[in-house]
Design a protein around this motif. Sequence first.
Motif, short mmCIF file in Angstrom:
data_model
loop_
_atom_site.label_atom_id
_atom_site.label_comp_id
_atom_site.label_asym_id
_atom_site.label_seq_id
_atom_site.Cartn_x
_atom_site.Cartn_y
_atom_site.Cartn_z
N TRP A 180 86.99 -79.27 11.15
CA TRP A 180 85.57 -79.01 11.36
C TRP A 180 84.96 -80.13 12.20
CZ3 TRP A 180 81.92 -77.83 6.58
CH2 TRP A 180 80.66 -77.42 7.04
N VAL A 181 85.34 -81.37 11.89
CA VAL A 181 84.79 -82.53 12.59
C VAL A 181 85.17 -82.51 14.07
CG1 VAL A 181 84.81 -85.05 12.73
CG2 VAL A 181 84.77 -83.92 10.49
N LYS A 182 86.45 -82.36 14.36
CA LYS A 182 86.85 -82.42 15.77
C LYS A 182 86.48 -81.16 16.52
CE LYS A 182 91.70 -81.63 14.47
NZ LYS A 182 91.98 -80.35 15.09
N GLY A 228 74.11 -81.27 23.18
CA GLY A 228 75.32 -82.02 22.87
C GLY A 228 75.05 -83.22 22.00
N ALA A 229 73.93 -83.90 22.22
CA ALA A 229 73.57 -85.04 21.37
C ALA A 229 73.34 -84.59 19.93
CB ALA A 229 72.31 -85.72 21.93
N PHE A 270 75.35 -84.33 14.23
CA PHE A 270 75.89 -83.50 13.15
C PHE A 270 77.35 -83.86 12.87
CE2 PHE A 270 77.67 -79.22 11.84
CZ PHE A 270 77.19 -79.30 10.54
N ASP A 271 78.10 -84.17 13.93
CA ASP A 271 79.50 -84.52 13.79
C ASP A 271 79.66 -85.82 13.00
OD1 ASP A 271 82.17 -83.87 14.25
OD2 ASP A 271 82.30 -85.13 16.03
N PHE A 295 87.86 -88.44 14.48
CA PHE A 295 87.15 -89.71 14.64
C PHE A 295 86.97 -90.08 16.10
CE2 PHE A 295 87.37 -94.52 14.31
CZ PHE A 295 86.05 -94.65 13.90
N VAL A 296 88.01 -89.87 16.92
CA VAL A 296 87.93 -90.32 18.31
C VAL A 296 87.02 -89.42 19.14
CG1 VAL A 296 89.85 -89.02 19.37
CG2 VAL A 296 89.39 -91.39 20.08
#
Length: 377
Positions: free
Chosen positions: A6-8, A33-34, A39-40, A82-83
Amino acid sequence: MSACGWVKGTGIVNTLLFSIPFPSVHPAFRAIGAGFLIFDIILFLAFSLISIIRYSLYPAFFFAMLNNETHSLFLGTIPMGFVTIVSGIAKTGGEYGLEWTLGLAMVLWWIALVMSVFTAFGVPLFTKHKHTTEALTAAWLLPVVPPITIGAVGSNLCTLLIARERYNYALTILVTSYVMTGIGTLIACGLMIIYFQRLAVHHLPPREVIVSTFLPLGPCGQGGFALIELGRNALHLFPLLAASQPEREGFKELALIGPAMYGSGVVTGLLFWGLGVWWMFLAVVSVGSHYIGKTVAFNMGWWAFTFPLGSLTLLTYSLGTTFDSLFFKVVGVMMTFCVTLLWTVVFIPTALGFFQGTLFPAPAGDGDPDAKVTGDA
């Protein structure tokens, strides 16, 4: 661990919206996008906190996850998720004039690199599982893809460092990114060959994991993008290093090979784009043959629709910039729309399952039905 899909998946949408190659639409889409980036970050922090609490209270769950031949593979989704946040922080900060974000992104990038080394070396070598060719899915790619993503994001950071005339640090990031890309890309190519053999001999995977057929798009897209952008960085960086430090004879020699590195990256990127298109066709046909006209049961593996396709989209944008090609740019925008639409389609049942408490069954032994869900990435 599958929550990091979900994160990536969210992070790649942020990256794509910042990469749209038409300046007239930049402000609106970059603002969206920001929002995805914010949210990410919230998602990553929330899932990290939940995981820490869960494994602190029930450490047996952590060892059960490591000993499970499926769940342990999802450790690779953590540095990948994370990256994407690291990339978003650097790009978003640069867009809105926040100079300090580059320094923060560099620190986080090194942390993500260490995490990627752990998954790429630790999961395949230090976990003892029994595997068979028939049971193989593309989820085997998950532990080795993070180094490729590190290299791809490293190319973006290198570009920002060059713009700020931090040439020596940019060289460090460039070399490190090439090494990480080499580790992940070459191993991923070997795994894709084994996976293709599995498809040829044993036919398509079961319906529960059929979405995993999208996973090979990830290393194709991220690897091609990284090699093109790192080559572009070498083309610009090496002459600047030679000019700024004329006493360093090695830099003069590096300036001569920059064009070759860029050219080889472009050729390799084209090859990876073609391979990615082939895998995408196979994935679409495979998923369609299992799902069209049939009842569909949601699982977290559906996030495999987003990040791999988004990775191939990044490569498409890079080729569009390289050749100044309207074809690649338009195709990239169409693919961005598809990724964003797929994110929306997958986000709705994910959010419902999260709030209903049905999304993440606890890992168990061999009889755990959730162990069959391997299509995340």
